[in-house]
Each structure stands twice: as C-alpha cells, then as structure tokens.
Design a protein around this motif. Structure first.
Motif, short mmCIF file in Angstrom:
data_model
loop_
_atom_site.label_atom_id
_atom_site.label_comp_id
_atom_site.label_asym_id
_atom_site.label_seq_id
_atom_site.Cartn_x
_atom_site.Cartn_y
_atom_site.Cartn_z
N SER A 32 43.38 37.02 37.38
CA SER A 32 42.74 36.87 37.34
C SER A 32 41.85 37.51 37.76
N PRO A 33 40.18 37.94 35.88
CA PRO A 33 39.17 38.33 37.33
C PRO A 33 38.31 38.16 38.61
N GLU A 34 38.34 37.06 39.37
CA GLU A 34 38.92 36.78 39.91
C GLU A 34 38.98 37.65 41.35
N ASN A 35 40.49 38.22 41.14
CA ASN A 35 41.03 38.69 42.32
C ASN A 35 40.63 40.16 41.54
N LEU A 36 39.87 41.17 41.49
CA LEU A 36 39.66 42.22 40.84
C LEU A 36 39.30 42.26 41.65
N GLU A 37 38.26 42.35 41.71
CA GLU A 37 37.43 43.13 43.10
C GLU A 37 37.81 43.29 43.98
N SER A 38 38.87 42.31 44.62
CA SER A 38 39.96 42.42 46.22
C SER A 38 41.33 43.62 45.65
N ILE A 39 41.22 43.39 45.07
CA ILE A 39 42.44 44.37 44.42
C ILE A 39 42.72 45.98 44.23
N VAL A 40 40.60 46.23 44.21
CA VAL A 40 40.16 47.53 43.24
C VAL A 40 40.22 47.94 44.93
N GLU A 41 40.17 47.25 45.55
CA GLU A 41 39.39 47.24 47.30
C GLU A 41 40.58 47.65 48.06
N ARG A 42 41.50 46.49 47.99
CA ARG A 42 42.40 46.60 48.83
C ARG A 42 44.31 46.74 47.86
N GLY A 43 44.00 47.16 46.59
CA GLY A 43 45.54 47.33 46.11
C GLY A 43 45.88 46.21 45.41
N LEU A 44 47.46 45.82 45.37
CA LEU A 44 47.56 45.17 44.77
C LEU A 44 48.73 44.77 46.37
N LEU A 45 48.86 43.56 46.53
CA LEU A 45 48.99 42.70 48.09
C LEU A 45 49.56 41.84 47.19
N PRO A 46 51.38 41.59 47.93
CA PRO A 46 51.76 40.29 47.48
C PRO A 46 51.56 38.42 47.36
N MET A 47 50.72 38.59 48.33
CA MET A 47 50.19 37.32 48.62
C MET A 47 50.96 36.46 49.19
N LYS A 48 51.14 35.36 48.74
CA LYS A 48 51.48 34.10 48.94
C LYS A 48 53.40 34.69 48.72
N ARG A 49 53.81 35.88 48.06
CA ARG A 49 55.21 36.19 48.36
C ARG A 49 55.58 37.58 48.82
#
Ligand code: HQG
Length: 220
Positions: A126-143
């Motif tokens: 989702s576009p809302e996750n982009l800023e955080s992903i660009v900053e922190r990379g792809l994270l497993p979040m709840k999984r």
C-alpha cells in the motif's frame, strides 16, 4: 475452481476429462476451507486445540477433527486442497500437515525448498507503507518473514489485498544473496527475515506503470 475425484481420471481440478467425476469441493467452499486452514496453521492453532510443533507441523487427525466439525469435510477434501493449491501453501508428510509460509506463530522458518533464487523478486504494498519501507526496508511486520514473488503480476495481486492501487517494488535478490541475506523458497513464494532498503527499487504505483508502458505496436 472446483476439485474432485473420478474413478477413471483420478483427482482433478476444474472438470475431469471424462466429465463423470464427482466434485468434492466447489470453488467457494474450497476457498473458505483453505483460508481457514491457513488461519489455524499460521496463526491460531491453539484456539482450536491443535498443537503446532516448532517446525510448523500439526497432526492431520487434529486438523480433520476441526474441519469436520466446522465444514463437514474429510481427509480426501483436505488432500485435494493441499494438492491443487496454486501457491503451494501447505504440505502433508507422515500424517502431519503444515503451512509453508505466512506464520505469525513462532515456528522455525529457516528452510528452503530450493537454492535457486531468481535474480529479481517483487513485492507490492500500500502507498502508506512506502515511506517506512524506503527508510527501514521490508520487514515481516505481523508475520515471521517478508514475502516476495517471482513476477510483478503475482506481487501486484498480493498488493491489491492492501490497496486498490498498490506500489510495486523490485528486489535486487542477487546482490542481496551475495551480501549474505538468506532468501528462501516456499511453494511459489520467496521469503526473507528482512530486506534492507539498498536492495529495493520502487517501480511506482501499478496504474502509473501501466500508463507508462509503451503502446503496443500495430501490425498494420
Ligand atoms: C508491509 C499472502 C511499513 C508490507 C500473500 C505488507 C503473500 C511494511 C504488510 C503473503 C514494512 C504486511 C504475505 C515497513 C513491510 N514499514 N510496512 N518497513 N515492511 N511492510 O499480509 O507480503 O494468499 O503480512 O509491504 O499472497 O502482503 O495468504 O504481507 O503490505 O504471499 O497464502 O507490511 O500472504 O499469502 O502484510 O503477504 P502481510 P504480504 P496467502
């Protein structure tokens, strides 16, 4: 698609060749049972009195007890769901069943069906996750793991679960592997503990990608 069995054609998905096969699960019920199965094996086994071991395995008998009670389905139905699952979500071995990926349960995820990992992988979000992903990379979040796909098309389908117009991200899997990041194959899905931002390339929103692709050449 429906699944079933036929004396002549064996187990089938869709329609059997001779057309005389018996449908055991229509597509709607198949989807429902499969979703529930993912749910218990990945997240809430305990709520149904099912024990999942550290490798993610539960006893088929235990799972069947719950499936029978809830959906009135039996062993053959379960086997058909597992066999024809297009993402290879589950496996059955030695009287046990497990989900291959997607867990929030604390299972060992450090195994792979193949060492053959594509040079590029895809993820859509989702576009809302982009800023955080660009900053922190792809994270497993709840999984337990990050999930990636072999093709942009598959990733976009996953992304559409999160947003109408998801953002496609390309993962430089080859350099990531060279840098020591473990990428695993589970069914049709590829997983990792974390993909740092330097291996990610934002391709843009799905509609903008489609808009910017060159027009098809006319044969005239
Ligand atoms: C996002 C389904 C903020 C990530 C699918 C995603 C897949 C971040 C969401 C499988 C982030 C997690 C998994 C960060 C990642 N900041 N957001 N740093 N890093 N995210 O559902 O990949 O059909 O856990 O982009 O098809 O969407 O059930 O992951 O949007 O294969 O078999 O956090 O589940 O498989 O969402 O889906 P999910 P996913 P099944």
């Amino acid at each position: 698609m429906d699944v079933g069995t036929c004396k002549r054609c064996g187990e089938f998905e869709g329609r059997c060749e001779c057309g005389k096969g018996r449908i055991l699960l229509d597509s709607e019920k198949r989807r429902k049972v499969s979703k529930f199965l993912s749910g218990i094996l990945r997240h809430f086994a305990e709520e149904f009195g099912i024990e999942v071991d550290e490798e993610g395995w539960a006893r088929v008998e235990d799972v069947l007890r719950v499936l029978k009670e809830r959906y009135g389905v039996g062993r053959k139905h379960l086997e058909l769901i597992v066999k024809f699952d297009k993402k290879g979500r589950f496996e059955i071995r030695n009287g046990k069943i497990r989900a291959k990926y997607g867990h929030s349960l604390a299972v060992n995820t450090v195994w792979s069906e193949s060492g053959d990992i594509p040079a590029k992988l895809y993820h859509a979000t989702s576009p809302e996750n982009l800023e955080s992903i660009v900053e922190r990379g792809l994270l497993p979040m709840k999984r337990r793991e990050v999930h990636m796909c072999a093709t942009p098309e598959e990733a976009i389908e996953v992304g559409k679960r999160h947003a109408k117009n998801p953002i496609l991200i390309e993962i430089d899997a080859e350099p990531a592997l060279k840098a020591g990041i473990e990428i695993r194959k589970k069914g049709r899905v590829y997983t990792a503990d974390h993909i740092p931002p330097n291996f990610l390339r934002v391709k843009g929103s799905v509609t903008s990608i489609l808009d910017s692709s060159p027009p098809e050449k006319s044969d005239k």
